[in-house]
Design an enzyme around this catalytic site. Structure first.
Site, PDB file in Angstrom:
ATOM      1  N   GLU A 122      39.795  49.645  50.451  1.00 36.50           N
ATOM      2  CA  GLU A 122      40.415  49.035  49.274  1.00 36.50           C
ATOM      3  C   GLU A 122      40.660  50.031  48.143  1.00 36.50           C
ATOM      4  O   GLU A 122      39.759  50.341  47.374  1.00 36.50           O
ATOM      5  CB  GLU A 122      39.537  47.897  48.728  1.00 36.50           C
ATOM      6  CG  GLU A 122      40.156  47.232  47.491  1.00 36.50           C
ATOM      7  CD  GLU A 122      39.261  46.174  46.842  1.00 36.50           C
ATOM      8  OE1 GLU A 122      38.066  46.099  47.184  1.00 36.50           O
ATOM      9  OE2 GLU A 122      39.773  45.437  45.990  1.00 36.50           O
ATOM     10  N   LYS A 132      43.052  46.720  52.074  1.00 36.12           N
ATOM     11  CA  LYS A 132      43.062  45.734  50.973  1.00 36.12           C
ATOM     12  C   LYS A 132      43.603  46.466  49.758  1.00 36.12           C
ATOM     13  O   LYS A 132      43.052  47.488  49.344  1.00 36.12           O
ATOM     14  CB  LYS A 132      41.645  45.219  50.705  1.00 36.12           C
ATOM     15  CG  LYS A 132      41.534  44.387  49.416  1.00 36.12           C
ATOM     16  CD  LYS A 132      40.255  43.571  49.361  1.00 36.12           C
ATOM     17  CE  LYS A 132      40.128  42.838  48.039  1.00 36.12           C
ATOM     18  NZ  LYS A 132      39.023  41.876  48.002  1.00 36.12           N
TER      19      LYS A 132
HETATM   20  O1  LIG Z   1      33.195  45.193  40.482  1.00 35.88           O
HETATM   21  P1  LIG Z   1      32.637  44.567  41.728  1.00 35.88           P
HETATM   22  O2  LIG Z   1      31.413  43.784  41.458  1.00 35.88           O
HETATM   23  O3  LIG Z   1      32.491  45.542  42.839  1.00 35.88           O
HETATM   24  O4  LIG Z   1      33.688  43.472  42.193  1.00 35.88           O
HETATM   25  C1  LIG Z   1      35.024  43.762  42.338  1.00 35.88           C
HETATM   26  C2  LIG Z   1      35.772  42.590  42.933  1.00 35.88           C
HETATM   27  O5  LIG Z   1      37.058  43.036  43.168  1.00 35.88           O
HETATM   28  C3  LIG Z   1      37.537  42.596  44.446  1.00 35.88           C
HETATM   29  O6  LIG Z   1      37.651  43.725  45.254  1.00 35.88           O
HETATM   30  C4  LIG Z   1      38.850  41.890  44.252  1.00 35.88           C
HETATM   31  O7  LIG Z   1      38.658  40.780  43.424  1.00 35.88           O
HETATM   32  P2  LIG Z   1      39.850  40.122  42.626  1.00 35.88           P
HETATM   33  O8  LIG Z   1      40.746  39.470  43.643  1.00 35.88           O
HETATM   34  O9  LIG Z   1      39.187  39.164  41.691  1.00 35.88           O
HETATM   35  O10 LIG Z   1      40.563  41.231  41.902  1.00 35.88           O
HETATM   36  C5  LIG Z   1      36.439  41.691  45.018  1.00 35.88           C
HETATM   37  O11 LIG Z   1      36.309  41.845  46.401  1.00 35.88           O
HETATM   38  C6  LIG Z   1      35.226  42.133  44.252  1.00 35.88           C
HETATM   39  O12 LIG Z   1      34.355  41.067  44.092  1.00 35.88           O
END
Ligand SMILES: O=P(O)(O)OC[C@H]1O[C@](O)(COP(=O)(O)O)[C@@H](O)[C@@H]1O
Length: 336
Positions: free
Chosen positions: A177, A219
């Site tokens: 991602e 992703k």
């Molecule tokens: O900052 P963190 O706790 O790693 O979380 C980032 C969040 O962003 C993501 O990658 C994408 O989330 P969104 O669809 O809300 O942008 C989630 O999988 C993850 O929960």
């Protein structure tokens, strides 16, 4: 695990009309989400909330997998059934976030690099034992006048590729991602250029680290103007630019691409995905792995009255899954 096994998990993750629910917020991030609706950030509230989401009736009709956090993969329902078992029964593939979050990149103000490679081999082996079948690592790319530097892009993509190779060694499908952040006033063209540079660097790094693309999932963020940009873009423009950059950088051997929502409204995230699929067919299925855009409506409802609104909150998250599942087929009729 053979590459064929990894490929079949990856393909199941992007099965037609299905996508992923991201419920892997770190304790710090879920604290922010809970705080915004007045929920206390206790372990029990986090557990109860994740149970509400995972057991929402009908969720599994449009959800192929869920990304969990380290705490969550070890938790159980109120009745004591481990979440991973519940998910297996429902046909929802358990995934796990394995990065340790972004930290400032020394020497490059404004850029960050994601940490978490140390000890990752051992952690992956444990997660596989706990039932995870895929893992996720998020790299954060900021846009400003001076960011991102090419050093930041390379450092993040190198880490993503090292992580992906370790996942495949452990028998887990890596969900790689790179998130280009929407904060800022940059134009859609700048977003395009940054996505292009990041994705080129990423697939280069994956190749260098011997990652088998057939057993991986991308992703990614959408090509979209910054939140504070004067000129916002039409839905079709975002869809066209995102598909164009993906086609010019992502090999067709990848089993699928899913999007994060990144702060888009529920409606935007669904409309953009739908528009992309309407201009298909594309070399890969395009689906969703939304966190906020799957959860925020349900969370708000639950926060108002945890007992009385429980079932309604479950209906709400299942409805978001359905809408996004339709958008993954280009068949969403909402918003019109
Ligand atoms: O900052 P963190 O706790 O790693 O979380 C980032 C969040 O962003 C993501 O990658 C994408 O989330 P969104 O669809 O809300 O942008 C989630 O999988 C993850 O929960």
């Amino acid at each position: 695990m053979s590459i064929e096994d990894l490929e079949s998990i990856a393909l199941a993750m992007v099965a037609p009309g299905k996508g992923i629910i991201a419920i892997d917020e770190s304790t710090k991030t879920i604290a922010k989400r809970f705080e915004s609706v007045g929920i206390e950030n206790t372990e029990e509230n986090r557990r109860a909330y994740r149970e509400l989401l995972l057991t929402a009736p009908g969720l599994n009709e449009h959800i192929s997998g869920a990304i969990l956090y380290d705490e969550t993969i070890r938790q159980s329902t109120r009745d004591g059934v481990p979440f991973t078992q519940v998910m297996k029964k429902l046909g929802i593939i358990p995934g796990i976030k394995v990065d340790k979050g972004p930290v400032p990149l020394a020497g490059f103000p404004g850029d960050v690099v994601t940490e978490g490679l140390d000890g990752l081999r051992e952690r992956l082996a444990e997660y596989a034992k706990l039932g995870a079948q895929f893992a996720k690592w998020r790299a954060v790319i900021n846009i400003s006048e001076d960011n991102p530097s090419s050093t930041a892009i390379e450092a993040n993509c190198h880490a993503l590729a090292r992580y992906a190779a370790l996942c495949q060694e452990a028998g887990l499908v890596p969900m790689v991602e790179p998130e280009v952040i929407m904060d800022g006033d940059h134009s859609i063209d700048v977003s395009y250029e940054v996505h292009e540079a990041v994705l080129r660097s990423l697939f280069n790094a994956l190749y260098e680290q011997n990652v088998m693309l057939e057993g991986a999932i991308l992703k990614v963020s959408m090509v979209i103007p910054g939140k504070d940009a004067e000129e916002q873009a039409e839905v079709e423009e975002v869809a066209e630019a995102t598909v164009r950059v993906l086609k010019s950088t992502v090999p067709a051997s990848l089993p699928g691409i899913v999007f994060l929502s990144g702060g888009q409204t529920d409606e935007q995230s669904t409309a953009h995905l739908n528009a992309m699929n309407r201009i298909g067919p594309h070399p890969w299925p395009l689906s969703f792995s939304y966190g906020r855009a799957m959860q925020q409506a349900a969370l708000k409802l639950w926060a108002k009255d945890m007992k009385a609104n429980y079932a309604e909150a479950q209906k709400t998250v299942a409805a978001r899954a359905k809408e996004n599942g339709q958008a993954a087929l280009g068949r969403w009729t909402g918003g019109k």
